[in-house]
Design an enzyme around this catalytic site. Structure first.
Site, PDB file in Angstrom:
ATOM      1  N   ASP A  46       1.201  -1.052  -0.443  1.00 17.28           N
ATOM      2  CA  ASP A  46      -0.416  -0.165  -0.093  1.00 17.28           C
ATOM      3  C   ASP A  46       1.085   1.418  -0.007  1.00 17.28           C
ATOM      4  OD1 ASP A  46      -2.552   1.252   0.706  1.00 17.28           O
ATOM      5  OD2 ASP A  46      -1.520   2.579   2.202  1.00 17.28           O
ATOM      6  N   TYR A  51       2.602   9.625  -0.601  1.00 17.23           N
ATOM      7  CA  TYR A  51       4.764   9.499   0.097  1.00 17.23           C
ATOM      8  C   TYR A  51       5.214   9.543  -0.707  1.00 17.23           C
ATOM      9  CZ  TYR A  51       0.247   6.847   2.779  1.00 17.23           C
ATOM     10  OH  TYR A  51      -1.373   6.005   2.971  1.00 17.23           O
ATOM     11  N   LYS A  76      -2.858   5.704  -4.349  1.00 12.59           N
ATOM     12  CA  LYS A  76      -4.286   6.814  -3.834  1.00 12.59           C
ATOM     13  C   LYS A  76      -3.953   7.833  -4.840  1.00 12.59           C
ATOM     14  CE  LYS A  76      -3.481   5.038   0.765  1.00 12.59           C
ATOM     15  NZ  LYS A  76      -2.518   4.866   1.063  1.00 12.59           N
ATOM     16  N   HIS A 109      -7.430   9.729  -1.007  1.00 12.53           N
ATOM     17  CA  HIS A 109      -6.481   9.438  -0.213  1.00 12.53           C
ATOM     18  C   HIS A 109      -7.605  10.237   0.935  1.00 12.53           C
ATOM     19  CE1 HIS A 109      -2.636   9.418   1.012  1.00 12.53           C
ATOM     20  NE2 HIS A 109      -2.641   8.901   2.224  1.00 12.53           N
ATOM     21  N   LEU A 191      -2.052  -0.153  14.105  1.00 18.16           N
ATOM     22  CA  LEU A 191      -0.896  -0.184  16.365  1.00 18.16           C
ATOM     23  C   LEU A 191      -1.154   1.689  16.702  1.00 18.16           C
ATOM     24  CD1 LEU A 191       2.276  -2.339  14.685  1.00 18.16           C
ATOM     25  CD2 LEU A 191      -0.020  -3.170  15.946  1.00 18.16           C
ATOM     26  N   ILE A 229      -2.780  -2.738   6.857  1.00 18.74           N
ATOM     27  CA  ILE A 229      -1.432  -2.916   6.432  1.00 18.74           C
ATOM     28  C   ILE A 229      -0.488  -2.563   7.612  1.00 18.74           C
ATOM     29  CG2 ILE A 229      -2.055  -2.824   4.458  1.00 18.74           C
ATOM     30  CD1 ILE A 229      -2.643   0.440   4.404  1.00 18.74           C
ATOM     31  N   LYS A 231       3.263  -1.130   9.076  1.00 24.77           N
ATOM     32  CA  LYS A 231       4.198  -0.232   8.188  1.00 24.77           C
ATOM     33  C   LYS A 231       5.533  -0.294   9.221  1.00 24.77           C
ATOM     34  CE  LYS A 231       6.385   3.327   8.610  1.00 24.77           C
ATOM     35  NZ  LYS A 231       6.829   4.875   9.334  1.00 24.77           N
ATOM     36  N   SER A 232       6.762  -1.313   9.066  1.00 26.60           N
ATOM     37  CA  SER A 232       7.877  -1.276   9.594  1.00 26.60           C
ATOM     38  C   SER A 232       8.998  -1.200   8.631  1.00 26.60           C
ATOM     39  CB  SER A 232       7.694  -2.500  10.304  1.00 26.60           C
ATOM     40  OG  SER A 232       9.261  -2.335  11.132  1.00 26.60           O
ATOM     41  N   VAL A 233      10.155  -0.475   9.346  1.00 24.11           N
ATOM     42  CA  VAL A 233      11.331  -0.553   7.838  1.00 24.11           C
ATOM     43  C   VAL A 233      12.565  -1.358   8.556  1.00 24.11           C
ATOM     44  CG1 VAL A 233      11.217   1.362   6.932  1.00 24.11           C
ATOM     45  CG2 VAL A 233      12.577   1.944   8.813  1.00 24.11           C
ATOM     46  N   ARG A 237      11.007  -6.602  13.061  1.00 22.69           N
ATOM     47  CA  ARG A 237       9.551  -6.096  12.950  1.00 22.69           C
ATOM     48  C   ARG A 237       8.367  -6.956  11.327  1.00 22.69           C
ATOM     49  NH1 ARG A 237       9.177  -1.553  16.093  1.00 22.69           N
ATOM     50  NH2 ARG A 237      10.688  -2.502  17.062  1.00 22.69           N
ATOM     51  N   ASN A 241       4.920  -8.800  11.763  1.00 21.30           N
ATOM     52  CA  ASN A 241       3.830  -8.206  11.891  1.00 21.30           C
ATOM     53  C   ASN A 241       3.232  -9.546  10.659  1.00 21.30           C
ATOM     54  OD1 ASN A 241       4.522  -6.186  13.246  1.00 21.30           O
ATOM     55  ND2 ASN A 241       4.640  -4.659  11.794  1.00 21.30           N
TER      56      ASN A 241
END
Length: 274
Positions: A46, A51, A76, A109, A191, A229, A231-233, A237, A241
């Site tokens: 996503d 972004y 979006k 969006h 989260l 959805i 998100k982490s980098v 993690r 998830n």
């Protein structure tokens, strides 16, 4: 490999119930993060024009070696591009940045009610759907009154409404509206940016299941039927998830999490954001 179930949208298209978000991830970093997610078993990605990392998502898709039909790609339309002709032009630009000939889901969006352009925008999206350039169309951050206006004045019911949703903002009334009209609920900020993960109810449930509080919250979403959805980098993690399919929350667990609703928004109010 984790087996992510699908949600069947109101037009028959299947979307993985768990996807990978890239909000606030830089374009270069996005490529590595998405590749890590794809290696971990995610197949839904996503992004959004706002972004500024559609190029990074496109690079990851191209270098992953995965068949295009195994992936579900969402992007979006940004607020400044709302309107009929401008929506079509913005969609072309997003496709070019992604390096794709179609997406699987295209979303408005924000409703930006003060601009009052979302009806014309939606009609352009209906054309994109009819032309086969996106497999499904939906909205993000729409409230019941705005959804009702789309239902009353346009042809196609949104497949998805992607909204801020987490234990601190459970959106029960909005979810009920979605269920009545065949609109799938998709949660962003699932989260609450970590704001609730120290809550005793969550840490106690996590301890009993030998999972993290974040995994408990994501499992709660799945059992409610939400598309989610995270998100982490961080590679560990990202893998954590998606490791949600070897445990189940009890009715008591779900009831305990229901008590955490407090109207907590981590993002803008859709009624005033333009």
């Amino acid at each position: 490999m984790n087996s992510v179930p699908n949600v069947v949208l109101n037009n028959g298209v299947r979307i993985p119930q768990l996807g990978f978000g890239v909000f606030q991830v830089g374009d270069e970093e996005t490529t590595d993060a998405v590749l890590t997610a794809l290696e971990a078993g995610y197949r839904s990605i996503d992004t959004a024009s706002a972004y500024r990392n559609e190029n990074g998502v496109g690079r990851a898709i191209a270098s992953s070696g995965l068949p295009r039909d195994e992936l579900f790609i969402t992007t979006k339309l940004w607020n400044d591009d709302q309107g009929y002709d401008s929506t079509l032009a913005a969609f072309d630009a997003s496709l070019a940045r992604l390096g794709l000939d179609r997406v699987d889901l295209y979303l408005i969006h924000w409703p930006t009610p003060a601009r009052d352009r979302y009806l014309d925008t939606w009609r352009a999206m209906e054309k994109l759907l009819a032309d086969g350039r996106t497999r499904s169309i939906g909205v993000s951050n729409f409230q019941p009154a705005q959804l009702q206006r789309l239902l009353d004045e346009t042809e196609i019911v949104p497949a998805v409404n992607q909204v801020e949703l987490h234990p601190g903002l459970q959106q029960e009334g909005l979810r009920d509206f979605h269920a009545q009209h065949g609109i799938a609920t998709e949660a962003w900020s699932p989260l609450a940016q970590g704001a609730l993960l120290q809550e005793e109810a969550l840490t106690e449930i996590a301890g009993r299941h030998e999972k993290t509080p974040a995994q408990v919250v994501l499992r709660w979403h799945l059992q409610l039927g939400n598309i989610v959805i995270p998100k982490s980098v961080t590679p560990a993690r990202i893998r954590e998830n998606i490791d949600l399919f070897d445990f189940e929350l009890s009715a008591g667990d779900m009831a305990a999490i229901a008590t955490l609703d407090r109207g907590l928004r981590t993002g803008p109010d859709p009624d005033t954001f333009n």
